[in-house]
Design a protein around this motif. Structure first.
Motif, mmCIF file in Angstrom:
data_model
loop_
_atom_site.group_PDB
_atom_site.id
_atom_site.type_symbol
_atom_site.label_atom_id
_atom_site.label_comp_id
_atom_site.label_asym_id
_atom_site.label_seq_id
_atom_site.Cartn_x
_atom_site.Cartn_y
_atom_site.Cartn_z
ATOM 1 N N ALA A 83 -2.643 3.885 12.576
ATOM 2 C CA ALA A 83 -2.711 4.738 11.387
ATOM 3 C C ALA A 83 -1.406 5.498 11.156
ATOM 4 O O ALA A 83 -0.969 5.655 10.022
ATOM 5 N N HIS A 101 -10.038 2.431 3.339
ATOM 6 C CA HIS A 101 -9.634 3.448 4.316
ATOM 7 C C HIS A 101 -10.783 3.680 5.317
ATOM 8 O O HIS A 101 -11.914 3.948 4.913
ATOM 9 N N ASN A 102 -10.498 3.576 6.609
ATOM 10 C CA ASN A 102 -11.503 3.787 7.672
ATOM 11 C C ASN A 102 -12.753 2.932 7.481
ATOM 12 O O ASN A 102 -13.854 3.343 7.851
ATOM 13 N N ASP A 162 -11.056 3.635 11.711
ATOM 14 C CA ASP A 162 -11.210 5.025 12.138
ATOM 15 C C ASP A 162 -10.858 5.062 13.629
ATOM 16 O O ASP A 162 -11.669 4.671 14.478
ATOM 17 N N PRO A 196 -7.498 2.841 -1.010
ATOM 18 C CA PRO A 196 -8.481 3.912 -0.808
ATOM 19 C C PRO A 196 -9.868 3.344 -0.480
ATOM 20 O O PRO A 196 -10.619 3.914 0.309
ATOM 21 N N ASP A 252 0.809 -1.217 0.000
ATOM 22 C CA ASP A 252 0.000 0.000 0.000
ATOM 23 C C ASP A 252 0.842 1.267 0.000
ATOM 24 O O ASP A 252 0.342 2.337 -0.324
ATOM 25 N N ALA A 300 -4.666 -2.549 2.697
ATOM 26 C CA ALA A 300 -5.022 -1.130 2.722
ATOM 27 C C ALA A 300 -5.135 -0.612 1.299
ATOM 28 O O ALA A 300 -4.313 -0.926 0.445
ATOM 29 N N SER A 319 -4.777 2.101 8.812
ATOM 30 C CA SER A 319 -5.645 2.968 8.002
ATOM 31 C C SER A 319 -7.029 2.366 7.772
ATOM 32 O O SER A 319 -7.936 3.054 7.328
#
Ligand code: DGY
Length: 311
Positions: free
Chosen positions: A257, A208-209, A235, A205, A78, A203, A232
């Protein structure tokens, strides 16, 4: 003449020695500042060896016009821009499979440590508090419902281990696999049906979270989260809030993170077990990873197909 490489990550001494034997190696810290390579003959650098959690930035790669290969000492990619590498004609390799057992072992260890209070029990005994009273009762692991987000190589190895504890397994991710475990369309649905939610996806996009407030609420006050993937994906603000309020029972985290920086809030939460990204950190596995890094480099510079090429 030996090909010139930059080494950005720590390697075992034996891997290091083998690397030095075959390559002209410069050890550097990863930096976005082109001055980081200023003292070198940047035009002669043909390879970079880096860690999965470090990768290489595009700015750093741009400062190396002769770069041919980025060899990642880790499974995660990533932190390397694969499309950009491909566009520049730079090859990238990683070290899959050899670390699967270790990461899966640690996942089960973290879950047991969290549910059974191993870390807090150890602190209790060391502090001499045992004569003053017993610890509160813990939670049983065997037979629990385990939800795995990301049923790849590592997720599957985790599933097999929890099966041997009599746990039921469900999973979610990009797509269903040809397995007997129940597939859940969403991570919220998976969390809602799990006592232990394991994050094992890579990981990106898209992820993410992905473990957000809604997922934690679905996991509920009896549920625990185990993250051995990447920080990542979670959250952390929502997680800290959920741990404080009792919205979930606990979390065991090997990844963060902004590691190695860990939010202070975690340190005061008794319902956590925290480890410093040690998923693959055994002598045996780091040796196997190093051997694979060397095999990829050697194959590349010999004009052969790399054993574990990403691009
Ligand atoms: C990996 O192999 O990706 C580990 O998480 C180390 O970065």
């Amino acid at each position: 003449m030996k090909p010139s490489l930059i080494q950005l990550c720590h390697l075992l001494p034996e891997t290091q020695a083998a690397l030095h034997e075959r390559y002209d190696v410069t050890r550097l810290e990863l930096s976005d500042d082109p001055a980081a390579v200023a003292g070198l003959d940047a035009g002669s650098i043909r390879g970079v060896v880096t860690g999965g959690h470090l990768g290489i930035t595009n700015a750093f790669a741009d400062a190396l016009p002769a770069l041919e290969i980025v060899a990642i000492n880790g499974v995660g990619f990533d932190k390397v821009d694969l499309p950009a590498a491909k566009a520049r004609g730079v090859r990238v390799s990683n070290t899959p499979d050899v670390l699967t057992d270790d990461v899966a072992d640690l996942t089960v260890g973290l879950a047991i440590a969290l549910l059974r209070g191993i870390v807090s029990g150890d602190a209790h005994v060391r502090a001499g508090q045992w004569p003053a009273g017993e610890r509160p009762l813990a939670t049983k692991l065997s037979g629990k419902r385990v939800g795995i987000y990301g049923l790849g190589r590592i997720g599957s190895a985790i599933a097999r281990r929890f099966q041997s504890f009599g746990c039921s397994i469900a999973y979610s991710g990009r797509r269903p696999h040809d397995v007997d475990f129940q597939f859940q369309e969403s991570i919220v649905a998976l969390a809602g049906d799990s006592d232990i939610l394991v994050v094992a996806a890579s990981a990106s996009p898209d992820t993410h979270n992905i473990v957000d407030r809604a997922v934690l609420e679905a996991l509920g006050p009896g549920g625990v989260l185990v993250n051995i993937a990447r920080g990542s994906l979670v959250d952390e603000t929502a997680l800290i809030e959920a741990l404080r309020s009792g919205a979930i029972a606990g979390a065991a985290l090997d990844v963060f993170a902004d590691e190695p920086r860990v939010p202070d809030a975690f340190f005061t939460l008794p319902n956590t077990v925290l480890t410093p990204h040690i998923g693959s950190a055994t002598k045996e596995t780091r040796k196997a990873m190093g051997d694979l890094v060397l095999a990829n480099l050697d194959a590349h510079f010999a004009g052969q197909p790399m054993p574990t090429a990403l691009v």
